[in-house]
Scaffold this motif. Structure first.
Motif, mmCIF file in Angstrom:
data_model
loop_
_atom_site.group_PDB
_atom_site.id
_atom_site.type_symbol
_atom_site.label_atom_id
_atom_site.label_comp_id
_atom_site.label_asym_id
_atom_site.label_seq_id
_atom_site.Cartn_x
_atom_site.Cartn_y
_atom_site.Cartn_z
ATOM 1 N N ALA A 321 0.835 -1.203 0.000
ATOM 2 C CA ALA A 321 0.000 0.000 0.000
ATOM 3 C C ALA A 321 0.873 1.257 0.000
ATOM 4 O O ALA A 321 0.589 2.228 -0.719
ATOM 5 C CB ALA A 321 -0.914 -0.015 1.215
ATOM 6 N N LEU A 322 1.935 1.210 0.803
ATOM 7 C CA LEU A 322 2.846 2.372 0.840
ATOM 8 C C LEU A 322 3.449 2.605 -0.544
ATOM 9 O O LEU A 322 3.592 3.745 -1.002
ATOM 10 C CB LEU A 322 3.957 2.135 1.869
ATOM 11 C CG LEU A 322 3.537 2.320 3.338
ATOM 12 C CD1 LEU A 322 4.566 1.716 4.282
ATOM 13 C CD2 LEU A 322 3.350 3.799 3.666
ATOM 14 N N GLN A 323 3.761 1.496 -1.181
ATOM 15 C CA GLN A 323 4.334 1.600 -2.529
ATOM 16 C C GLN A 323 3.308 2.196 -3.509
ATOM 17 O O GLN A 323 3.661 3.056 -4.317
ATOM 18 C CB GLN A 323 4.743 0.207 -2.997
ATOM 19 C CG GLN A 323 5.936 0.227 -3.906
ATOM 20 C CD GLN A 323 6.588 -1.148 -3.965
ATOM 21 O OE1 GLN A 323 6.129 -2.102 -3.358
ATOM 22 N NE2 GLN A 323 7.680 -1.225 -4.706
ATOM 23 N N SER A 324 2.064 1.740 -3.392
ATOM 24 C CA SER A 324 1.027 2.288 -4.279
ATOM 25 C C SER A 324 0.903 3.784 -4.121
ATOM 26 O O SER A 324 0.582 4.510 -5.065
ATOM 27 C CB SER A 324 -0.341 1.687 -3.959
ATOM 28 O OG SER A 324 -0.289 0.328 -3.959
ATOM 29 N N LEU A 325 1.142 4.252 -2.886
ATOM 30 C CA LEU A 325 1.014 5.683 -2.638
ATOM 31 C C LEU A 325 2.242 6.459 -3.095
ATOM 32 O O LEU A 325 2.266 7.690 -3.053
ATOM 33 C CB LEU A 325 0.798 5.933 -1.136
ATOM 34 C CG LEU A 325 -0.526 5.443 -0.559
ATOM 35 C CD1 LEU A 325 -0.488 5.487 0.969
ATOM 36 C CD2 LEU A 325 -1.676 6.296 -1.057
ATOM 37 N N GLY A 326 3.287 5.722 -3.452
ATOM 38 C CA GLY A 326 4.514 6.377 -3.922
ATOM 39 C C GLY A 326 5.540 6.577 -2.826
ATOM 40 O O GLY A 326 6.542 7.262 -3.043
ATOM 41 N N PHE A 327 5.332 5.968 -1.654
ATOM 42 C CA PHE A 327 6.318 6.098 -0.580
ATOM 43 C C PHE A 327 7.223 4.863 -0.603
ATOM 44 O O PHE A 327 7.135 3.982 0.271
ATOM 45 C CB PHE A 327 5.617 6.240 0.773
ATOM 46 C CG PHE A 327 4.687 7.414 0.848
ATOM 47 C CD1 PHE A 327 5.184 8.716 0.749
ATOM 48 C CD2 PHE A 327 3.322 7.244 1.002
ATOM 49 C CE1 PHE A 327 4.320 9.806 0.816
ATOM 50 C CE2 PHE A 327 2.466 8.320 1.066
ATOM 51 C CZ PHE A 327 2.975 9.614 0.965
ATOM 52 N N ASP A 328 8.061 4.812 -1.622
ATOM 53 C CA ASP A 328 8.865 3.603 -1.834
ATOM 54 C C ASP A 328 9.833 3.336 -0.696
ATOM 55 O O ASP A 328 10.043 2.196 -0.280
ATOM 56 C CB ASP A 328 9.626 3.714 -3.166
ATOM 57 C CG ASP A 328 8.653 3.664 -4.343
ATOM 58 O OD1 ASP A 328 7.478 3.296 -4.114
ATOM 59 O OD2 ASP A 328 9.053 4.012 -5.471
ATOM 60 N N ALA A 329 10.450 4.424 -0.196
ATOM 61 C CA ALA A 329 11.432 4.242 0.871
ATOM 62 C C ALA A 329 10.766 3.654 2.109
ATOM 63 O O ALA A 329 11.291 2.729 2.744
ATOM 64 C CB ALA A 329 12.075 5.588 1.208
ATOM 65 N N ASP A 330 9.584 4.166 2.422
ATOM 66 C CA ASP A 330 8.874 3.641 3.590
ATOM 67 C C ASP A 330 8.474 2.185 3.363
ATOM 68 O O ASP A 330 8.499 1.370 4.290
ATOM 69 C CB ASP A 330 7.630 4.487 3.867
ATOM 70 C CG ASP A 330 7.988 5.888 4.316
ATOM 71 O OD1 ASP A 330 8.724 6.022 5.302
ATOM 72 O OD2 ASP A 330 7.561 6.851 3.651
ATOM 73 N N ALA A 331 8.092 1.878 2.107
ATOM 74 C CA ALA A 331 7.706 0.502 1.787
ATOM 75 C C ALA A 331 8.890 -0.442 2.010
ATOM 76 O O ALA A 331 8.742 -1.499 2.628
ATOM 77 C CB ALA A 331 7.213 0.420 0.348
ATOM 78 N N SER A 332 10.071 -0.035 1.518
ATOM 79 C CA SER A 332 11.248 -0.906 1.692
ATOM 80 C C SER A 332 11.571 -1.063 3.159
ATOM 81 O O SER A 332 11.891 -2.152 3.623
ATOM 82 C CB SER A 332 12.482 -0.303 1.007
ATOM 83 O OG SER A 332 12.146 0.186 -0.221
ATOM 84 N N GLN A 333 11.475 0.042 3.862
ATOM 85 C CA GLN A 333 11.774 -0.020 5.295
ATOM 86 C C GLN A 333 10.794 -0.971 6.002
ATOM 87 O O GLN A 333 11.189 -1.766 6.855
ATOM 88 C CB GLN A 333 11.631 1.378 5.875
ATOM 89 C CG GLN A 333 12.448 1.554 7.135
ATOM 90 C CD GLN A 333 12.161 2.898 7.796
ATOM 91 O OE1 GLN A 333 11.469 3.750 7.242
ATOM 92 N NE2 GLN A 333 12.709 3.072 8.969
ATOM 93 N N ALA A 334 9.523 -0.894 5.609
ATOM 94 C CA ALA A 334 8.514 -1.774 6.214
ATOM 95 C C ALA A 334 8.864 -3.227 5.941
ATOM 96 O O ALA A 334 8.794 -4.073 6.825
ATOM 97 C CB ALA A 334 7.138 -1.458 5.640
#
Lengths: 1017, 190
Positions: A321-334
């Motif tokens: 979901a974070l990735q869909s929103l464009g927060f790739d860095a947060d997605a990787s961190q998650a």
């Protein structure tokens, strides 16, 4: 300041408030009262008196006043937990929440918003206080008010335009709080032990509130629909979903994260769309704001230990979901923060299985030995080290079970770290925690390595090990059960063995269902048998849970196996367990899912077939158990609610009277109070009644009772149904009316006469229902005084209809003047009706039971004064009336009669029945004879001979009582007339004898009297 | 209505806005969300670091004694001179548990994230909503000086609204149309 002066001060402010005409001043006074009553600890003892009175201000016309009232009620949340949690110390909490529920739907949105804000804060404080004080009593008392609040909040949230963002924001927040508090593990522990019914209510309340939030949040997935949701509301909805998942991941995480993921995708698409299509600035700003909020919600989830330990799938959904929103860095961190495979879903990220040849397989004995060793080590780690810290997120029984299962065929070298941890026994004490952590981490590390190893085992090895280890575990489980037999079954937590047994069964199914069903059946049969055996001894519930959860986790492909297993177990329990064992109910409540059709059919058989075996006590107990299960399922299993309710209702109409009675009690007493069930239950009861009226006269009384029982039972709970009952009566056949007449007395005794519903039916009774209404009123009047409002309404009905029968139930409570006015009609009533009215009125006290109503002696006197000519009441009727009074000796005793006669004698002319009554009195109360003789003497003074009718009675009475001195006082002509009276031929002789015997008295007699007697010539 | 201005060190952006909003009569406080107060030093690798709570005048004196010319040139002394007239010392957002605000304005995405992380971890007791708005501003005295009037403009609009929960979408749209800046926002609860 002493207690009375504190109170006086508060009363002064309160009175000043009531006298204020200016809204601002009123609001200011409310603030003062908040300071005075809530903020000053010493004055809090006044709250029970003042809060209910203050709540009445909810009807004040000033919105500012109502808003300030909400603020005052909110401030109650600041009271100490010991006060708030106690129903005794803070009885007003119910009033406060009820008042806030009412204010939350206020016509002014500002008031509504303020009320929801206050309700939220008060709920939060009350919840925390109850948890802290380990008492759910207060919550139970407040439950109906909280239900009202929930419904108001849901209504506000759903409203299309009536409520704006601000109001909706707080409505949503309230629902969120309800879910979070009511689903909390603390409350679950507290309520499930102390009050299972409350626990069921709380769970169902949480579910209802959660559903509303989910429903509203669903709109956010859709671009068009979401544009109608204000940004602030959307934000609170998203945060609420996050809060649900964080609070109870096992219940909400998958659903909430799935929905959040969809919203994220929609927002992601919106971003692209707006770039292409050039959406308005506001839409872009809103999208951006929502994306940021959603990001925070998702980050909150992936950083929550509870959510992470629940499983990698959820974390992956959040990362996606974070990735869909464009927060790739947060997605990787998650993704980087994901837990080890212990907590991951089965099969995910595992290396592909490579089938090993038989030559690679380790000898089965060695494998088992290693497995045993691993189990032992795991147990030791749990037992010896202070592992409570890890039982949650790091090393739950669940995770350990995974670890053990994953380590079939593990190389002992993998346990080097564990062994090392075990040897470090002599370290300093402060390092104990560190060691414990090391041991746990070592176990987890070992498991990570072993997962791959286990995946390489041959399938035959796995099969063999599954059965063998299952038998060993079953043995261990029975032993453990025997040692823990003293503990109550409810206290048994799922043990490592329980988890493992379930996992092994699931593993067998997952691997071999397709190719070797007999093996799987063998495993499952063995385990079900074991569960039954344990259930017969000491529980087995946790083992069953382990099995069903594990099979459930295999997914929908195994749902048929799950259902089959469940039905097999239930049938086994029916055979093996005694009917008073509640294990079946508990199992049905806690299983992950239930096959609706099968369960309902099973329960139907259990209840109805058992009920058919009349006289079999065990069968009766089984039916009771079935009904209890139905109750639990209705409250706690929303998916089965409708079908279980339908079954309960059909039992409430069953031919078997005993079953019908029990089911009716269940429906009316337990299910019906829940608002969300009321509609269905009422409809059913009314439909049953309609079916009956459609059948007409050709129905037996039993059949009539069968159809009517439920509505009568519901009427006790909801008095408004009385109107429906009366309407039905009006249309009913004579057989049906007969049953209704028989049943209605008992019903009316249960309904308070002060109920507004009673007043309502009296004010507008359905045409043709008079008899039933009369019976209702009679029963109520028998219970005690009727409220003045009801009496006035019945009087008005009497005036309207001219039906004097309505006077009977209210006669005792009518104002005296009205009762006197009605006496002619009263006199015309049949004797039984008159008797009922008199008994109601004076059975307890001849002075009457209501202040200002007629007394027994007044009634008696007034009956004598009824004018035949004016009223048309015949003398015969009046005689019947007075005769009735003489029959009721308990009421018309000597005192009442003497008082009445004294009053009657004052009337001139004397009432027609006067002397008749005096003679009857002398017969009924011989002790009054002296009093009557005196009365006769007084009558001589009143020239009684002038009234021919009374004169005759006088002579009869005087002769009967031998009141010769009185007779001798008569003027000579009248004495002469008396002596010549043909009805008393021996009077002269008696008087002569008296005079001769009482010489002295004779000397005082006038000469003419003696001459009349013939004593003197 | 109570406002809070939040940046990393409670030195530049939040203090500039604090100064202006206070002068305009708004009820305002300011905070930093970093772990320590960082002030540029002689090079990027040599910042001056102080714990939150160190009075502005102490920092001023220390910097002045270290290298007056350098800190006058990079504007730090002027900035500190202004700060010490506004309040005593930089305050850390995470350490404030007693003051509650209706609107919190952050000046950086990272600051917004940190603030939200803190808010998430706090127990909600009052159940009262507050608005968090993020207005991205570069951390230089010049940019901070340009952003403060914008912050004031936004806060005034919010203050004038009868109910920000209802009006925030329009407020941000108007603000965006007037200034060309589109802040993002969220709703939180105490």
């Amino acid at each position: 300041m002493n207690a009375s002066s504190k109170r006086d001060e508060a009363v002064d402010v309160f009175n000043a408030l009531l006298l204020c005409s200016d809204q601002k001043e009123k609001a200011q006074k409310l603030k003062e009262l908040t300071e005075l009553l809530v903020r000053v600890p010493k004055n809090r003892e006044l709250l029970p008196e003042f809060v209910p009175r203050l709540c009445e201000l909810q009807l004040d016309q000033g919105a500012a006043v109502r808003r300030e009232l909400a603020a005052l009620l909110e401030s109650l949340g600041g009271l100490p937990a010991t006060t708030l949690s106690s129903a005794e110390n803070a009885p007003y909490l119910v009033d406060a929440l009820r008042c806030l529920a009412s204010l939350s739907g206020d016509e002014s949105e500002k008031v509504g918003k303020r009320a929801l804000m206050a309700a939220n804060a008060l709920l939060s404080s009350a919840y925390k206080a109850c948890v802290r004080e380990h008492s759910a009593v207060q919550l139970e008392r407040c439950w109906p008010a909280l239900e009202d609040l929930r419904q108001e909040a849901a209504k506000t949230l759903r409203a299309d335009s009536a409520a704006k963002g601000g109001h909706k924001v707080y409505a949503c927040k309230f629902l969120e709080s309800l879910v979070v508090f009511l689903s909390s593990e603390d409350l679950e522990r507290l309520a499930s032990r102390s009050d299972p019914v409350l626990y069921a209510k709380l769970k169902s309340g949480a579910l209802e509130a959660g559903n509303k939030v989910f429903d509203e949040a669903t709109a956010l997935q859709d671009r068009e629909k979401s544009s109608g949701v204000p940004a602030t509301v959307a934000m609170v909805l998203l945060s609420a979903l996050g809060a649900f998942a964080r609070c109870r991941p096992e219940l909400y995480a998958q659903g909430a994260c799935g929905l959040l993921g969809n919203v994220a995708e929609a927002l992601g698409r919106g971003k692209d769309g707006s770039a292409e299509g050039g959406d308005g600035g506001q839409a872009e700003a809103k999208r951006n704001a929502l994306a940021q909020t959603l990001k925070q919600v998702l980050l909150g989830l992936v950083r929550s230990d509870k959510v992470r330990s629940f499983g990698g799938e959820v974390v992956e959904t959040c990362a996606g979901a974070l990735q869909s929103l464009g927060f790739d860095a947060d997605a990787s961190q998650a993704r980087g923060k994901r837990p080890g495979p212990a907590a991951r879903g089965a099969g995910q990220d595992r290396p592909k299985k490579r089938r090993r040849g038989p030559e690679d397989a380790l000898p089965a004995g060695e494998l088992l030995a290693r497995f045993q060793d691993l189990v032992a080590k795991t147990r030791r780690v749990l037992a010896e080290n202070d592992l409570q810290d890890f039982e949650g997120p790091v090393l739950s029984a669940e995770a350990t079970a995974d670890a053990v299962l994953a380590n079939f065929g593990l190389d002992p070298a993998q346990f080097a770290a564990l062994a090392a941890a075990d040897r470090e026994g002599e370290e300093e004490e402060e390092q104990a925690l560190y060691r414990a952590r090391s041991a746990a981490e070592a176990l987890m590390d070992a498991q990570v390595g072993a997962t791959q190893h286990a995946a390489q085992l041959s399938r035959e090895d796995l099969k063999f090990m599954a059965l063998a280890s299952m038998r060993r575990l079953q043995g261990a489980n029975l032993e453990a059960g025997a040692t823990a037999a003293s503990a109550s079954p409810e206290d048994h937590q799922a043990s490592l063995q329980d988890r493992l047994l379930g996992r092994i069964a699931a593993m067998a199914l997952g691997n071999f269902w397709g190719e070797d069903r007999p093996h799987c059946k063998k495993v499952l049969d063995s385990l079900l048998e074991h569960i039954l055996e344990r259930m017969q001894r000491d529980g087995g519930h946790a083992t069953a849970m382990g099995l069903f959860y594990a099979v459930f986790a295999l997914g929908k492909g195994f749902r048929a196996v799950y259902d089959q297993m469940l039905m097999q177990l239930l049938r086994g329990m029916r055979r093996a367990l005694p009917p008073h064992d509640r294990a079946m109910c508990r199992l049905l409540l806690e299983l992950p899912t239930l096959p609706q059709g099968e369960i309902v059919a099973f329960l139907r058989d259990l209840i109805i077939m058992s009920s058919d075996k009349e006289g079999d006590e065990e069968a009766v107990e089984w039916a009771a158990l079935g009904l209890a299960a139905l109750r639990d399922l209705v409250f706690e299993r929303p998916s089965l609610r409708r079908s279980c309710l339908t079954l309960s209702l059909s039992c409430a109409m069953h031919n078997n009277e005993s079953l019908r009675q029990k089911a009716t009690e269940l429906v009316a007493d337990t299910l019906y109070p829940s608002r969300y069930l009321q509609g269905d239950i009422e409809n059913f009861a009314l439909k049953a009644l309609r079916q009956l009226t459609a059948k007409g006269d050709g129905v037996s009384q039993t059949e009539v009772s069968r159809h009517m029982g439920l509505l009568f039972a519901l009427c006790v709970k909801k008095h408004d149904l009385l109107h429906e009952l009366l309407s039905t009566f009006a249309r009913a056949s004579s057989a049906q009316r007969k049953v209704m007449n028989q049943k209605v007395a008992a019903l009316a005794k249960e309904i308070p006469a002060s109920s507004p519903a009673v007043l309502s039916v009296v004010e507008g009774p359905p045409r043709g229902s008079e008899i039933l209404l009369l019976l209702v009123l009679h029963s109520m009047a028998e219970k005690g005084p009727l409220p003045p409002r009801l009496v006035r309404a019945v009087q008005s009905l009497h005036r309207k209809t001219g039906d004097a029968r309505f006077l009977v139930p209210i006669f005792a409570d009518m104002p005296k003047a009205d009762a006197i006015d009605c006496l002619p009609k009263f006199a015309e009533l049949p004797e039984t009706a008159r008797k009922t009215a008199i008994l109601n009125a004076f059975a307890e006290d001849p002075q009457g039971r209501t202040e200002g109503s007629i007394t027994a002696s007044e009634l008696f006197v007034r009956l004598h004064l009824i004018d035949e000519q004016k009223t048309g009441v015949s003398l015969k009727k009046l005689i019947e009336c007075t005769n009735l009074c003489f029959q009721l000796k308990e009421i018309y005793n000597s005192t009442v009669l003497s008082v009445s006669i004294q009053q009657l004698v004052q009337y001139t002319p004397l009432p027609k029945l006067f002397m008749r009554t005096v003679i009857q009195t002398s017969s009924a109360c011989p002790q009054l004879n002296g009093f009557i003789v005196n009365l006769l003497q007084r009558l001589v003074g009143k020239k009684i001979w002038e009234d021919v009718r009374q004169w005759q009675g006088f002579l009869m009475c005087a002769t009967k009582l031998q009141a010769y001195p009185v007779l001798l006082q008569l003027p000579t002509p009248h004495l002469q007339a008396a002596l010549n009276n043909k009805r008393m031929p021996d009077l002269r002789q008696k008087l002569c004898d008296f005079v001769k015997q009482n010489g002295q008295a004779a000397q005082r007699l006038p000469r003419t009297t003696l001459q009349a007697l013939g004593v003197l010539q | 209505m109570r406002f809070a201005m939040v940046c990393a060190s409670n030195m530049n952006r939040s203090m500039d806005a604090h100064n202006l909003l206070k002068a305009e009569g708004l009820d305002v406080e300011s905070y930093g969300v970093g772990t320590q107060v960082k002030i540029p030093g002689p090079s990027a690798r040599e910042p001056n670091v102080y714990p939150f709570g160190t009075p502005y005048h102490e920092i001023y004196n220390e910097l002045k004694s270290k290298d007056q010319a350098l800190y006058e040139r990079n504007g730090m002394l002027r900035l500190l001179e202004r700060n010490l007239k506004v309040k005593l010392a930089p305050e850390r957002w995470q350490e404030n548990t007693t003051k509650f605000f209706d609107v919190v304005l952050t000046f950086d995405d990272v600051v917004f994230d940190k603030l939200m992380e803190d808010v998430r971890g706090r127990e909600q007791k009052q159940m009262k909503s507050f608005l968090v708005v993020n207005l991205k501003v570069k951390d230089t005295p010049t940019e901070a000086g340009k952003a403060s009037p914008l912050a004031l403009q936004l806060c005034r609009k919010i203050q004038e609204s009868e109910d920000w929960e209802d009006d925030i979408e329009e407020i941000v749209e108007d603000f965006s149309a007037e200034t060309g800046r589109t802040p993002f926002y969220t709703v939180c609860f105490y």
